[in-house]
Structure formats: structure tokens, C-alpha cells
Design an enzyme around this catalytic site. Structure first.
Site, PDB file in Angstrom:
ATOM      1  N   GLU A 337      25.115  45.253  25.373  1.00 17.97           N
ATOM      2  CA  GLU A 337      26.099  46.314  25.201  1.00 17.97           C
ATOM      3  C   GLU A 337      25.614  47.315  24.167  1.00 17.97           C
ATOM      4  O   GLU A 337      25.119  46.960  23.100  1.00 17.97           O
ATOM      5  CB  GLU A 337      27.476  45.759  24.828  1.00 17.97           C
ATOM      6  CG  GLU A 337      27.559  44.929  23.572  1.00 17.97           C
ATOM      7  CD  GLU A 337      28.972  44.408  23.311  1.00 17.97           C
ATOM      8  OE1 GLU A 337      29.646  44.005  24.278  1.00 17.97           O
ATOM      9  OE2 GLU A 337      29.395  44.410  22.144  1.00 17.97           O
ATOM     10  N   CYS A 338      25.704  48.572  24.533  1.00 11.02           N
ATOM     11  CA  CYS A 338      25.362  49.706  23.676  1.00 11.02           C
ATOM     12  C   CYS A 338      23.898  49.630  23.214  1.00 11.02           C
ATOM     13  O   CYS A 338      22.999  49.962  23.970  1.00 11.02           O
ATOM     14  CB  CYS A 338      26.316  49.796  22.500  1.00 11.02           C
ATOM     15  SG  CYS A 338      26.379  51.442  21.750  1.00 11.02           S
ATOM     16  N   ALA A 339      23.624  49.189  22.005  1.00 14.59           N
ATOM     17  CA  ALA A 339      22.242  49.079  21.542  1.00 14.59           C
ATOM     18  C   ALA A 339      21.429  48.199  22.473  1.00 14.59           C
ATOM     19  O   ALA A 339      20.242  48.441  22.700  1.00 14.59           O
ATOM     20  CB  ALA A 339      22.205  48.536  20.117  1.00 14.59           C
ATOM     21  N   LEU A 341      21.784  47.963  25.683  1.00 14.27           N
ATOM     22  CA  LEU A 341      21.422  48.805  26.820  1.00 14.27           C
ATOM     23  C   LEU A 341      20.209  49.659  26.477  1.00 14.27           C
ATOM     24  O   LEU A 341      19.267  49.785  27.280  1.00 14.27           O
ATOM     25  CB  LEU A 341      22.608  49.688  27.196  1.00 14.27           C
ATOM     26  CG  LEU A 341      22.359  50.871  28.134  1.00 14.27           C
ATOM     27  CD1 LEU A 341      21.807  50.403  29.472  1.00 14.27           C
ATOM     28  CD2 LEU A 341      23.642  51.672  28.350  1.00 14.27           C
ATOM     29  N   SER A 427      25.782  47.774  29.394  1.00 11.23           N
ATOM     30  CA  SER A 427      26.809  48.801  29.354  1.00 11.23           C
ATOM     31  C   SER A 427      26.955  49.323  27.933  1.00 11.23           C
ATOM     32  O   SER A 427      26.534  48.680  26.970  1.00 11.23           O
ATOM     33  CB  SER A 427      28.146  48.207  29.824  1.00 11.23           C
ATOM     34  OG  SER A 427      29.236  49.012  29.484  1.00 11.23           O
TER      35      SER A 427
END
Length: 460
Positions: A337-339, A341, A427
């Protein structure tokens, strides 16, 4: 259950809540008390400073992410064995989620203080006011009768004379002054594009800052008065949250690596606790330093952080990037998630990353921030199609493309977002799995040998 507790709030952001809360935790800890630190809202950075001050994890309390019914149980879970809990608020006291599905003030500091039945200490930035402070405090004390404002800490006081004027003005307001702290520019905590620099990145400097904050608060705040206020909090009619009651252990014990270190500092402690309760052996991997995944890794979780700050170093660790790509290529479960991704992408700001996803990521001109009510558009190792979750976005990067042929999530009228590819779920959406424990259960199950033998068919 009985737990002395206090919520630290402010009229607005940037009043000094984090500094005062961190200093209060450090000062009480220096007295020999066991302090349980907590943060209202989804923020990852402030709890890092709280945890450094307390010597135990800083934890979040966010009714949007986990539901109102879990707030008191999560407080009691995090505060196990503690003498007192100190809870830092979010934004201004009455500022909450701006989402069409909830009432105004939902997830605000006032809302959570009510759920915790906790008295509130208001941190007031007094740098640009004198007698007007009394009107300000009077307004906050009377705006919502259900909020018990137990005291004020005056922050950024200019002089002895300034403090005397402030105290005299507040004398008739009916709210005790618990302390006054002078302007201390040398204690400024450095910031960058997502807020404060995480404590884990500042190392010895962060330790020194936290220690000094504790000294300043101990000198300027009546700690005995704060403790007396905390002890007025009534017993909570709740039982501690228990991750073992939320999931069922798998028959095997898969080894799940969780990314950590300075580049990946964003994560909720409950996520790893749920993985362990579901039967996993949870181990940490630092993508800046470890050249390979831990032996026998069956699955990988890569949470949030600041890979954009460490892009060159992450790219230089080619052996670990290759290891991650090989893990994903054989269909092993990977939740990012986030980083995470960004790390799985082909490149970040033109620098090669793991190449698991054919995606280019880069810094963006604007911050993307907000709560999201999302639905899983594609079944994955993390969520069955149609699963509804509540999460948040917090990033200043973008992905090109923003979604793959099999997207991860969609919310409201927004376009689909994220990627489901084989055993990979990636994501921008941040999740606290305490609010959706079935995610941890599904991921650990996907990491077990029987499921891993046919990963593609098992999760389509």
C-alpha cells in the site's frame, strides 16, 4: 476497566499538540510511570515520536478506520500494563471527517474523547494573543457540553509578563491552567512534504529532541495536576481488543516478511498482530539494508513510508529487488500500500524499482489526502471481490497508469485504483486491518503451502 487517561487537543492544527503530547509522555515516563501513547486519526508519524518517548508502540484510534465500537477496546489493548494513557488529538478539537456518509464531527478529537469518556487538555498557541485567550477557551469549554475540558496548557508563551496576563485572563474562565511553555525554536521538528520527518529516520537526533521535550514539559507543566485529571476518567465498560478473537489460526505457520526501516515507517501495530494471531510468523525486512528476503518467506507486506526520499538507495539494493520480483513471479502473496506500490513499480522518479508492476511512479505537485470508503473490484490475496473497507490516502506521488486491467479498489465516482496481478495486491489505499480483520485472515491463508501451490487459480 479502570485506566487513567487524558486527551490532548487544540483549537486548530499547528498549535503544538504533538510537541506537548510527546513531551508529556516523555516526562511521565521519566518519572517511572508506564505510559501508553495514542493518536487520534490515521497519522503514522506522530505515533513514532510518542513511541520513542514511551518505549512502547504509539497506536492510532480512528473510528473511521476501525469503527466506533472498537475505539475503547483498542485503547485498553494498547494500554495493557500501563499506568496512564495519553491520547493526542487531530486537527482542531471539533474537526472531523468531511465525508458524505458520516455526521459532522465524526472521527474528531471531541468524538473520540467522548467514546473514551476522557477529560481533555487544550493546548493553546498563545504567541499572538493576550486576554483574548479567555474568550477562546471559554468558547471551546462551552461549545459542546458533552466534552469535558479539564485544563489548558499555554504554548509558545513569550515572557513572564505575557504568562501573567494569560493566567489572569483565564482565571475567570473556569478552566485550570495546567502549564505554560515558552517559545523554543531550537526544538523545532523538521518537516517535509507529508508532515514531520518520522522519528525512525532521525535516529539520535530524534532521541535527543524527545528527551528535551520531556524536560521542557516537566519544567512548564504541572504533571501532578495532569495525573489527577487523568484519574478522574471513569471506568470503561469495554474489554481489551484481542487479535486472537478476530481471526482463526491456520494449520501451518507461513513466514510473512513485513517491510520496515527508515523507508517504510508507516504501519499500524494491529496489522502485524492480526497476522501473528492468524498463525503467521512475522519477520521484518529492511529494503535499505537487507540484501535478501528472510529464508523461507511465504508472503510479503510492504506498507507506507517515504521510498521517494530513499529511491537511489532502494534501487542500489538490486539483490533484494530481484528477490522481491522472484517472490511475486512465483505467485506468492504480496500486499503493498502506497509506498509499497512505489517499491513494486517499474520505476520511481526515473530510478529502477522492483519491476513487479509495469508502472511508472513519480512525485506529484499536490498532496492527495482523505478518507475513502472503498469496494474491492477484483478478488485478491487480500480481499474478496465486493469487500467493503474504510481507508485513507496520504501521498504526494502518482502512478502511471493509476490502475491495472484488474484494479484493486474503487470509491464513489472515482476511477478504479490499484493493481491485482497474480498474488500481488497493490494500491495507494492505507488500511488498519483491525477494522477489517478478514483481510489478515485471507492473506495468511493465501500464504499457506496448500494455497501457494496454485496461487493464480485460488484467487481469481
Amino acid at each position: 476497566m479502570s485506566l487513567p487517561r487524558v486527551v490532548v487537543a487544540a483549537p486548530s492544527s499547528n498549535a503544538g499538540k504533538t510537541s506537548v503530547t510527546t513531551g508529556l509522555v516523555a516526562a511521565l515516563t521519566a518519572r517511572g510511570l508506564t505510559v501508553s501513547p495514542h493518536k487520534i486519526g490515521p497519522d503514522y508519524i506522530d505515533p513514532g515520536y510518542h513511541g520513542l518517548a514511551a518505549g512502547r508502540p504509539g497506536r492510532n484510534l480512528d473510528p473511521w478506520l476501525v469503527g466506533e465500537e472498537r475505539i475503547a477496546p483498542l485503547l485498553l489493548h494498547g494500554a495493557h500494563g500501563a499506568d496512564v494513557a495519553v491520547v493526542e488529538g487531530v486537527m482542531g478539537l471539533f474537526d472531523g471527517a468531511t465525508h458524505p456518509t458520516v455526521e459532522p464531527g465524526f472521527a474528531s478529537t471531541a468524538h473520540v474523547a467522548g467514546l473514551l469518556r476522557a477529560p481533555v487538555v487544550l493546548v493553546v498557541d498563545a504567541s499572538s494573543q493576550a486576554r483574548s485567550v479567555a474568550a477562546l477557551v471559554h468558547g471551546f469549554a462551552t461549545f459542546d457540553p458533552s466534552v469535558r475540558l479539564g485544563g489548558v496548557v499555554l504554548n509558545r508563551v513569550g515572557s513572564d509578563r505575557h504568562e501573567a496576563i494569560l493566567r489572569e485572563a483565564l482565571g475567570a474562565a473556569g478552566v485550570p491552567v495546567l502549564g505554560a511553555i515558552r517559545r523554543l525554536d531550537q526544538l523545532h521538528t523538521p518537516s517535509r512534504h507529508l508532515g514531520l520527518v518520522p522519528a525512525a529516520e532521525r535516529s539520535a537526533e530524534a532521541v535527543a529532541t524527545v528527551r528535551r521535550l520531556g524536560e521542557v514539559v516537566a519544567a512548564g507543566v504541572d504533571l501532578d495536576a495532569v495525573l489527577r485529571l487523568a484519574r478522574t476518567a471513569p471506568d470503561l465498560a469495554a474489554v481489551p481488543w484481542d487479535p486472537a478473537a478476530e481471526v482463526t489460526p491456520t494449520g501451518s505457520r507461513p513466514r510473512i516478511a513485513v517491510a520496515g526501516g527508515p523507508a517504510f515507517t508507516f504501519g499500524y501495530a494491529e496489522n502485524a498482530e492480526l497476522l501473528a494471531a492468524a498463525g503467521a510468523e512475522v519477520v521484518t525486512v529492511d529494503p535499505l539494508r537487507d540484501e535478501a528476503l528472510p529464508d523461507g518467506t511465504d508472503g510479503l507486506v510492504v506498507g507506507g513510508g517515504f521510498p521517494e526520499v530513499y529511491a537511489a538507495e532502494l534501487s542500489a539494493n538490486a539483490s533484494l529487488r530481484a528477490d522481491v520480483a522472484a517472490l511475486a513471479a512465483r505467485g506468492a502473496p504480496v500486499a503493498a500500500e502506497c509506498a509499497g506500490l512505489l517499491y513494486l513499480a517499474r520505476e520511481l522518479d526515473g530510478v529502477p524499482m522492483c519491476g513487479v508492476l509495469d508502472v511508472a511512479t513519480a512525485m506529484a505537485p499536490r498532496l492527495t489526502l482523505g478518507y475513502r470508503a472503498a469496494v474491492a473490484t477484483t478478488g485478491s490475496v487480500l480481499a474478496a471481490a465486493g469487500t467493503r473497507v474504510r481507508g485513507h490516502e496520504f501521498h504526494r506521488t502518482h502512478a502511471d497508469p493509476p490502475a491495472g486491467p484488474s484494479p484493486a479498489w474503487q470509491w464513489r465516482a472515482a476511477a478504479p485504483e490499484g493493481f491485482v496481478q497474480g498474488g500481488v495486491h497493490a494500491s495507494y489505499l492505507h488500511l488498519n486491518w483491525a477494522g477489517s480483520p478478514e483481510l489478515a485472515q485471507r492473506f495468511v491463508t493465501a500464504c499457506t503451502p496448500a494455497v501457494r501451490s496454485e496461487p493464480a487459480r485460488a484467487h481469481r
